[in-house]
Design a protein around this motif. Structure first.
Motif, PDB file in Angstrom:
ATOM      1  N   GLN A  35     -39.281  11.518  92.845  1.00  0.00           N
ATOM      2  CA  GLN A  35     -40.387  10.679  93.316  1.00  0.00           C
ATOM      3  C   GLN A  35     -41.566  10.747  92.357  1.00  0.00           C
ATOM      4  O   GLN A  35     -42.206   9.727  92.075  1.00  0.00           O
ATOM      5  CB  GLN A  35     -40.811  11.108  94.722  1.00  0.00           C
ATOM      6  N   GLN A  68     -35.301  15.574  95.028  1.00  0.00           N
ATOM      7  CA  GLN A  68     -35.857  14.319  95.545  1.00  0.00           C
ATOM      8  C   GLN A  68     -37.349  14.211  95.256  1.00  0.00           C
ATOM      9  O   GLN A  68     -37.844  13.148  94.849  1.00  0.00           O
ATOM     10  CB  GLN A  68     -35.601  14.210  97.050  1.00  0.00           C
ATOM     11  N   THR A 118     -31.715  20.235  96.958  1.00  0.00           N
ATOM     12  CA  THR A 118     -31.625  18.775  97.039  1.00  0.00           C
ATOM     13  C   THR A 118     -32.996  18.155  97.276  1.00  0.00           C
ATOM     14  O   THR A 118     -33.370  17.155  96.644  1.00  0.00           O
ATOM     15  CB  THR A 118     -30.658  18.372  98.165  1.00  0.00           C
TER      16      THR A 118
END
Length: 607
Positions: free
Chosen positions: A38, A34, A30
């Protein structure tokens, strides 16, 4: 990015403490997603600044064992549009997409040809850090060849560009970056001639050293006729209890000191086996190399050496002995078995090997000239090793039923590539009552192995061949060679690895009386174990193909009388001892080779 980095570090700590738990792995997946998102959302103008804040998080995920986990179907689907974008925009990709995919896939799986690639200066170092990442574990069949194809092409390209534009600030920076990062050890596991690649690697390293102001060349005057002895230096990082150490002592310990003066140059003295060696041979000078690189080089040159043996591996990552050894330090410089491929270095004149290890065409594999003793390239002296086994085990305690056949291998995890694991799975399938014992986590290679990923992939491979995965017994890192031999004594047959075979692991096996099956190709690294078997008159157990390897192992598994006859043969062979364990005989041959090499140097100077 700071909060994300903290979360990644916490998840990694959790995973380290509970490597089999699904929760930390899921959390890391996870967090990886992320970070990738980004990057993809970062505007072009902010990328340089964002990299400065995000590089630590990127590095944490690059360096952890998450990279050895298979991608989930969801992850593969999520990556598809990124892969399409990179294919469409290459060689001017968005770095956002590059950093995102780099979190999931090694460079060789997606990266096209590097010609024409456009990178801003700040991205050069991290991009090549990614491209040159060291994979110590390959999951799937064909991955080794894919890695080799990519890496060889990468070295070819960089060498071409660096020496086409030697005055270019950009290519000088790339050369320095390459030199600081490159480690081509995974190329050992492909079955091909690596001479050109390692020669180009060495040329870039030497170019970088010259850029840094180091004078690699040095002109030695003719030897004084008044010098009564040949002055031999041995350059080594340390003398720890390590395979390199046990193959270095035989080179010099029993040389005739009426003919040779021996000087041992060492970087790290604490702790080591030199104190024990000095009690046995007190006359050799030991010179700790202190100071910076230029001071260390000057210290060796001060001794006006006739010969220098570089006895530490110089074909891995950048380290002090490699940088020192790139200089002209003696009239004649020699490398040997600590590196299983050519050094490729300009000032390395000879490679010390053995006739049983090399083929008739072996000269084409080396940048150096070959010096060959009559037996195998390796000779071991374990007499200074004092370790006693700590393990107290028997077959029942590790789960081997009475009457079962036990195969064993001490091959390092690096060497147990997917093709090797497939071969072993086929063998276990052929003998339903057999077991496989593995000791793949040797301390001489790495400390932080992807143990769980290796174990799971091994079990998946066995299951795919209809073999109960519990028939593979994997031992954690063992304290000493004595403990490895305690495990070997549980087995019936030793299985060598291919294409990078064993040397000290084969000696371990024959010392405990195990029949050994090896497989060879044309290169030193695939023939070192086979040479040791020929040295003890067991060359019939060397295969040239997977089919032959399986057939030989099958013959041994099916015939306990044959296994017992080989054990008896080994008892007699080791009593003599064989050349791979006879340091005095080996030193006598090395002495002749060293004197001939120096005579050639003197003859060349006269001409």
């Amino acid at each position: 990015m700071t909060a994300l980095l903290e979360a990644i570090e916490q998840a990694l700590d959790h995973w380290d403490r509970q490597p089999f738990a699904p929760e930390p792995l899921a959390q890391l997946r996870t967090l990886r997603r992320q970070l990738a998102e980004q990057w993809l959302a970062t505007p072009d103008a902010a990328m340089a600044t964002q990299w400065e804040t995000g590089r630590a998080a990127q590095a944490a995920l690059w360096d952890c064992n998450l990279r050895y986990e298979a991608l989930t179907p969801e992850e593969r689907q999520w990556l598809e549009p990124i892969e399409r974008e990179l294919a469409a925009t290459w060689p001017a990709p968005r770095l956002q997409a590059v950093w995102a995919i780099a979190l999931y896939q090694r460079a060789e799986t997606w990266l096209p040809d590097l010609h024409g690639l456009q990178l801003p200066p700040w991205a050069i170092e991290p991009f090549f850090d990614y491209c040159l990442a060291f994979p110590c574990f390959f999951r799937e069949l064909g991955e080794v060849d894919r890695y080799a194809n990519f890496t060889i092409a990468l070295v070819d390209y960089l060498h071409e560009q660096i020496f086409r534009y030697p005055q270019s600030a950009q290519w000088q920076k790339i050369a320095l970056t390459f030199s600081n990062l490159v480690n081509l050890v995974p190329l050992y596991f492909c079955d091909r001639n690596l001479r050109s690649t390692f020669a180009k690697r060495a040329a870039i390293l030497e170019f970088s050293l010259r850029l840094a102001g180091h004078q690699l060349e040095y002109d030695f005057v003719p030897r004084s006729p008044d010098r009564p002895k040949i002055r031999l230096g041995i350059l080594k990082t340390n003398y720890l209890s390590h395979p390199e150490t046990f193959t270095t002592f035989p080179v010099f310990e029993w040389l005739d000191r009426d003919r040779f003066e021996v000087i041992l140059y060492v970087i790290d003295r604490d702790p080591d086996l030199l104190n024990a060696y000095q009690q046995r041979r007190s006359g050799d000078a030991i010179v700790p190399l202190v100071g910076d690189l230029k001071q260390q080089v000057a210290r060796i040159r001060q001794d006006d050496l006739d010969l220098l043996l570089v006895a530490t591996i110089v074909t891995n990552s950048l380290h002090r002995v490699l940088m020192i050894g790139a200089h002209r330090l003696a009239r004649v410089q020699i490398h040997s078995v600590s590196s299983p491929v050519t050094s490729g270095m300009t000032h390395m004149d000879y490679y010390l090997s053995g006739q049983l290890t090399e083929t008739a065409t072996a000269a084409a594999h080396y940048q150096e000239k070959l010096l060959c003793v009559s037996g195998p390239a390796h000779c071991f002296d374990y007499s200074l090793e004092a370790a006693e086994p700590r393990l107290v085990i028997d077959r029942a305690s590790v789960g081997i039923p009475e009457g079962a056949i036990a195969f064993v291998s001490g091959a390092n995890l690096y060497k147990t590539i997917p093709e090797q694991r497939e071969t072993w799975a086929k063998l276990l399938a052929q003998f339903p009552d057999s077991y496989l014992l593995l000791c793949p986590f040797g301390a001489s290679w790495k400390r932080n192995y992807p143990k769980v990923q290796f174990w799971r992939r091994l079990r998946e491979t066995l299951a795919a061949h209809g073999v109960n995965p519990d028939r593979a017994i994997v031992f954690d890192q063992l304290p000493s060679r004595a403990d490895v031999k305690a495990v070997l004594q549980l087995a019936d047959i030793y299985l060598d690895s291919f294409p990078f075979g064993g040397a000290n692991s084969i000696v371990d096996a024959i010392e405990v009386g195990l029949p050994v099956v090896a497989r060879e190709s044309d290169w030193f690294r695939s023939r070192q174990g086979a040479a040791i078997l020929r040295d003890v008159d067991l060359g019939d157990w060397v295969a040239r193909s997977e089919a032959d390897y399986l057939a030989l192992a099958g013959r041994l598994a099916a015939d306990p009388t044959l296994r017992q006859s080989i054990r008896h043969h080994l008892t007699q062979a080791l009593a003599q001892p064989p050349r791979c364990l006879d340091s005095r005989a080996y030193a006598a041959e090395v002495s002749q080779q060293l004197m001939r090499a120096l005579e050639r140097w003197q003859g060349d100077r006269v001409e």
